[in-house]
Design a protein around this motif. Structure first.
Motif, short mmCIF file in Angstrom:
data_model
loop_
_atom_site.label_atom_id
_atom_site.label_comp_id
_atom_site.label_asym_id
_atom_site.label_seq_id
_atom_site.Cartn_x
_atom_site.Cartn_y
_atom_site.Cartn_z
N GLU A 1 0.82 -1.22 0.00
CA GLU A 1 0.00 0.00 0.00
C GLU A 1 0.85 1.27 0.00
O GLU A 1 0.36 2.33 -0.31
CB GLU A 1 -0.88 0.05 1.25
N ARG A 2 2.12 1.16 0.38
CA ARG A 2 2.90 2.37 0.64
C ARG A 2 4.21 2.46 -0.15
O ARG A 2 5.08 3.24 0.19
CB ARG A 2 3.24 2.45 2.12
N VAL A 3 4.35 1.66 -1.20
CA VAL A 3 5.60 1.72 -1.95
C VAL A 3 5.33 1.60 -3.44
O VAL A 3 4.42 0.89 -3.86
CB VAL A 3 6.59 0.63 -1.47
N ASP A 4 6.11 2.31 -4.21
CA ASP A 4 6.15 2.17 -5.67
C ASP A 4 7.54 1.65 -6.00
O ASP A 4 8.53 2.28 -5.64
CB ASP A 4 5.95 3.51 -6.37
N SER A 5 7.59 0.50 -6.65
CA SER A 5 8.90 -0.03 -7.05
C SER A 5 8.71 -1.00 -8.19
O SER A 5 7.61 -1.44 -8.50
CB SER A 5 9.57 -0.75 -5.88
#
Length: 81
Positions: free
Chosen positions: A74-78
């Motif tokens: 929910e809290r990371v873009d990678s």
């Protein structure tokens, strides 16, 4: 941090979905103790720690409590999600 991390590492941008605040960082495979030491070495007050899909935050000091903040995805873009 590139070149001084564990078996895998990749760039990741963590963000708060409520405020939109984002910060570029690295995701690396380390034990909690190793992560705290590395954070302290680079003068970080705190680090995020992932176990499974559970995301927690903790101060870099030994014995600091892990505080759950939600799921990692929910809290990371990678490239790895």
């Amino acid at each position: 941090l590139v070149g001084c991390v564990g078996p895998f590492s990749y760039e990741a941008t963590g963000y708060d979905p409520e405020t939109g605040h984002a910060e570029p960082s690295y995701a690396v495979e380390l034990s909690l103790g190793e992560a705290r030491e590395l954070g302290a070495e680079f003068r970080q007050d705190a680090i995020f720690y992932v176990s499974g899909d559970e995301l927690s935050v903790t101060l870099c000091g030994v014995g600091s409590e892990l505080v759950k903040v939600g799921t990692y995805r929910e809290r990371v873009d990678s490239a790895e999600t």
